[in-house]
Design an enzyme around this catalytic site. Structure first.
Site, mmCIF file in Angstrom:
data_model
loop_
_atom_site.group_PDB
_atom_site.id
_atom_site.type_symbol
_atom_site.label_atom_id
_atom_site.label_comp_id
_atom_site.label_asym_id
_atom_site.label_seq_id
_atom_site.Cartn_x
_atom_site.Cartn_y
_atom_site.Cartn_z
ATOM 1 N N HIS A 61 0.857 -1.186 0.000
ATOM 2 C CA HIS A 61 0.000 0.000 0.000
ATOM 3 C C HIS A 61 0.891 1.234 0.000
ATOM 4 O O HIS A 61 2.121 1.124 0.012
ATOM 5 C CB HIS A 61 -0.951 -0.006 1.198
ATOM 6 C CG HIS A 61 -0.273 0.079 2.536
ATOM 7 N ND1 HIS A 61 0.550 -0.906 3.021
ATOM 8 C CD2 HIS A 61 -0.312 1.038 3.505
ATOM 9 C CE1 HIS A 61 0.986 -0.577 4.231
ATOM 10 N NE2 HIS A 61 0.486 0.605 4.543
ATOM 11 N N ASP A 65 5.770 4.673 5.230
ATOM 12 C CA ASP A 65 6.766 3.736 5.763
ATOM 13 C C ASP A 65 6.891 2.484 4.903
ATOM 14 O O ASP A 65 7.762 1.648 5.160
ATOM 15 C CB ASP A 65 6.444 3.370 7.217
ATOM 16 C CG ASP A 65 5.028 2.855 7.421
ATOM 17 O OD1 ASP A 65 4.112 3.338 6.738
ATOM 18 O OD2 ASP A 65 4.823 1.981 8.289
ATOM 19 N N HIS A 140 -7.133 -2.488 5.725
ATOM 20 C CA HIS A 140 -6.385 -1.375 6.332
ATOM 21 C C HIS A 140 -7.164 -0.095 6.082
ATOM 22 O O HIS A 140 -8.347 -0.127 5.715
ATOM 23 C CB HIS A 140 -4.977 -1.343 5.732
ATOM 24 C CG HIS A 140 -4.017 -0.479 6.481
ATOM 25 N ND1 HIS A 140 -3.949 -0.426 7.859
ATOM 26 C CD2 HIS A 140 -3.048 0.383 6.040
ATOM 27 C CE1 HIS A 140 -3.000 0.410 8.227
ATOM 28 N NE2 HIS A 140 -2.438 0.928 7.142
ATOM 29 N N HIS A 266 7.394 -5.074 11.684
ATOM 30 C CA HIS A 266 6.578 -3.863 11.656
ATOM 31 C C HIS A 266 6.129 -3.495 13.071
ATOM 32 O O HIS A 266 4.947 -3.491 13.404
ATOM 33 C CB HIS A 266 5.357 -4.081 10.740
ATOM 34 C CG HIS A 266 4.629 -2.816 10.379
ATOM 35 N ND1 HIS A 266 3.619 -2.295 11.148
ATOM 36 C CD2 HIS A 266 4.765 -1.984 9.324
ATOM 37 C CE1 HIS A 266 3.154 -1.199 10.585
ATOM 38 N NE2 HIS A 266 3.835 -0.989 9.462
#
Length: 304
Positions: A61, A65, A140, A266
């Site tokens: 996506h 980051d 998300h 993550h």
């Protein structure tokens, strides 16, 4: 060689110990770079990963980051005059972000750059790849896909069974190609009688998402699952609100799916120490557990 090279493990905000995301999968002659965050090009230098070894780039996506290192990586490919094809796959809904990132700085023409905007779940057409690559939608705050790399199943010939039927030399190849072989005397031997299935390996990559069916689908029977575990269960409400997983959720889905090697990554900057992630995940997952660190190398487990 099949291994995961961890370039960065931080979520949203890097720390003194953790660079932004970046994951390089060596798969024989292929090199797949996933989610290059800021600083990826420098981390590649530390890890000994050359730009010329990249053959595919995957973005889950377009949060910073996970993608702000892309301009530098593309610039390096250009600077090194890498001319072999490099496929780039990403959520097609946000193709405008890809176009902006890929045009940050002027470059020579990229003869091998092949964008693949993904419209929906399903196979990604990579006709020259020695594996099947699939995209699976996740949950998300923006359009997000996880990725599954699946090697085709093969066959392993059994020498004792071949010998029992007197099959040798060129006849072995004929049997493999045709699936059956007629022997003198009228007996026909099938491939199933003298071989066994050699199951292809499966690698799954899951980043920013709440728990959803897509996570379960990607994890199923994975030899290696690389999965975000941004929070601990004590912060489960935050995880759900912002579209993330906890270490416990990642471990539970991995255990239920039969994952062999689980790589947690993550991590939120709120956790300077990751012992909590290891302890929490160990309660639920009983395979090989890896709490990722920057510049770590994790071998893909050998075939089952």
């Amino acid at each position: 060689m099949r291994e995961l090279v961890v370039l960065g493990t931080a979520s949203q905000v890097p720390t003194r110990q953790r660079n932004h995301n970046g994951y390089f999968l060596r798969w024989d002659a292929e090199g797949l770079l996933f989610d290059p965050g800021e600083g990826t090009q420098r981390q590649m230098l530390y890890a000994g990963v050359s730009a010329a070894s990249i053959t595919r780039i995957g973005l889950t996506h377009f949060h910073g980051d996970h993608c702000l290192g892309l301009p530098g990586v593309l610039g390096r490919l250009n600077l090194d005059r890498v001319t072999h094809p490099v496929d780039i796959f990403f959520p097609g809904e946000d193709i405008d972000y890809f176009e902006r990132l890929s045009q940050v700085v002027p470059r020579y023409p990229d003869p091998g750059l092949r964008p693949h905007p993904i419209p929906a779940d399903g196979p990604i057409p990579l006709p020259d790849a020695p594996f099947r690559l699939e995209a699976v939608a996740l949950s998300h705050r923006v359009a997000t896909f996880g990725y599954l790399l699946a090697e085709p199943d093969g066959r392993r010939m059994l020498p004792d069974r071949l010998s029992a039927f007197g099959i040798e030399g060129p006849d072995v190849g004929r049997l493999q190609r045709a699936g059956a072989l007629a022997l003198p005397g009228g007996r026909t031997v099938t491939l199933d009688e003298v071989s066994t299935v050699r199951r292809g390996q499966r690698f799954a990559f899951v980043m920013d998402t709440r728990m959803c069916s897509g996570v379960e689908e990607l994890a199923q029977d994975a030899d290696m699952l690389v999965i975000e575990s941004t929070f601990l269960d004590s912060d489960a409400a935050l995880a759900h609100e912002f579209g993330h997983l906890t270490a416990a959720e990642a471990a539970q889905v991995a255990e239920a799916a039969g994952v062999r090697t689980l790589v947690l990554t993550h991590f939120s900057q709120r956790y300077p120490d990751l012992d909590g992630h290891r302890i929490e995940a160990s309660k639920y997952f009983h395979g090989e557990l890896v709490v990722a660190e920057d510049l770590m190398r994790v071998p893909v487990p050998t075939r089952r």
